[in-house]
Design a protein around this motif. Structure first.
Motif, PDB file in Angstrom:
ATOM      1  N   GLY A   1      34.598  -2.382 -53.378  1.00  0.00           N
ATOM      2  CA  GLY A   1      33.474  -2.412 -54.308  1.00  0.00           C
ATOM      3  C   GLY A   1      32.513  -3.548 -54.029  1.00  0.00           C
ATOM      4  O   GLY A   1      31.291  -3.368 -54.081  1.00  0.00           O
ATOM      5  N   LYS A   2      33.066  -4.715 -53.710  1.00  0.00           N
ATOM      6  CA  LYS A   2      32.211  -5.867 -53.393  1.00  0.00           C
ATOM      7  C   LYS A   2      31.388  -5.604 -52.133  1.00  0.00           C
ATOM      8  O   LYS A   2      30.199  -5.920 -52.089  1.00  0.00           O
ATOM      9  CB  LYS A   2      33.048  -7.129 -53.217  1.00  0.00           C
ATOM     10  N   ALA A   3      32.002  -4.970 -51.140  1.00  0.00           N
ATOM     11  CA  ALA A   3      31.269  -4.638 -49.911  1.00  0.00           C
ATOM     12  C   ALA A   3      30.142  -3.659 -50.207  1.00  0.00           C
ATOM     13  O   ALA A   3      29.026  -3.805 -49.685  1.00  0.00           O
ATOM     14  CB  ALA A   3      32.226  -4.066 -48.876  1.00  0.00           C
ATOM     15  N   ALA A   4      30.405  -2.665 -51.060  1.00  0.00           N
ATOM     16  CA  ALA A   4      29.361  -1.696 -51.418  1.00  0.00           C
ATOM     17  C   ALA A   4      28.237  -2.368 -52.202  1.00  0.00           C
ATOM     18  O   ALA A   4      27.062  -2.044 -52.030  1.00  0.00           O
ATOM     19  CB  ALA A   4      29.966  -0.549 -52.226  1.00  0.00           C
ATOM     20  N   PHE A   5      28.594  -3.323 -53.057  1.00  0.00           N
ATOM     21  CA  PHE A   5      27.592  -4.088 -53.807  1.00  0.00           C
ATOM     22  C   PHE A   5      26.713  -4.884 -52.841  1.00  0.00           C
ATOM     23  O   PHE A   5      25.480  -4.886 -52.962  1.00  0.00           O
ATOM     24  CB  PHE A   5      28.280  -5.018 -54.807  1.00  0.00           C
ATOM     25  N   LEU A   6      27.341  -5.544 -51.876  1.00  0.00           N
ATOM     26  CA  LEU A   6      26.589  -6.353 -50.914  1.00  0.00           C
ATOM     27  C   LEU A   6      25.681  -5.503 -50.022  1.00  0.00           C
ATOM     28  O   LEU A   6      24.680  -5.988 -49.516  1.00  0.00           O
ATOM     29  CB  LEU A   6      27.541  -7.194 -50.066  1.00  0.00           C
ATOM     30  N   LYS A   7      26.023  -4.218 -49.854  1.00  0.00           N
ATOM     31  CA  LYS A   7      25.186  -3.295 -49.082  1.00  0.00           C
ATOM     32  C   LYS A   7      24.145  -2.604 -49.962  1.00  0.00           C
ATOM     33  O   LYS A   7      23.474  -1.675 -49.521  1.00  0.00           O
ATOM     34  CB  LYS A   7      26.058  -2.235 -48.399  1.00  0.00           C
ATOM     35  N   HIS A  67      36.914   6.298 -49.890  1.00  0.00           N
ATOM     36  CA  HIS A  67      35.947   5.195 -49.987  1.00  0.00           C
ATOM     37  C   HIS A  67      34.525   5.665 -50.245  1.00  0.00           C
ATOM     38  O   HIS A  67      33.569   4.905 -50.071  1.00  0.00           O
ATOM     39  CB  HIS A  67      35.995   4.286 -48.754  1.00  0.00           C
ATOM     40  N   SER A  68      34.360   6.912 -50.670  1.00  0.00           N
ATOM     41  CA  SER A  68      33.044   7.376 -51.100  1.00  0.00           C
ATOM     42  C   SER A  68      32.939   7.162 -52.606  1.00  0.00           C
ATOM     43  O   SER A  68      33.944   6.939 -53.289  1.00  0.00           O
ATOM     44  CB  SER A  68      32.872   8.868 -50.770  1.00  0.00           C
TER      45      SER A  68
END
Length: 102
Positions: A46-52, A21-22
């Motif tokens: 990917g969506k979670a990383a975008f939101l962060k 998940h990196s």
């Protein structure tokens, strides 16, 4: 098969989601999605990383594995994996430690 790609928000670098998940700068570290369930999990990550605010332009892309190396099917994604086509001394292709897909 598909992999998840994005651009890192801090510097714009093309990155791929690895199994841990990196976000990796090396396409060959990308986690391969061979079924719909894995594709959905990659998209959620990917969506979670975008939101962060870690990455932008998150997309699943079609790939094939050739001689053990991940190779994007679309030319655009091959260029993103390797770097600019007019200067081989720049981008990922200039870094010997990173395998490129072009």
């Amino acid at each position: 098969m598909k992999i998840l790609t994005a651009n890192r928000l801090s510097d714009g670098e093309a990155v791929w989601l690895a199994a841990d998940h990196s976000w990796s700068e090396a396409i060959d570290a990308a986690e391969l999605a061979k079924d719909a369930a894995t594709e959905e999990r990659l998209e959620r990550t990917g969506k979670a990383a975008f939101l962060k605010n870690e990455v932008v332009d998150v997309n699943l892309i079609d790939v094939e594995v050739v001689d053990g190396a991940i190779r994007p099917l679309r030319l655009r994604e091959r260029i993103r994996a390797a770097g600019p086509t007019n200067r081989i001394d720049l981008g990922k292709q200039a870094r010997p430690e990173i395998a490129v897909a072009a």
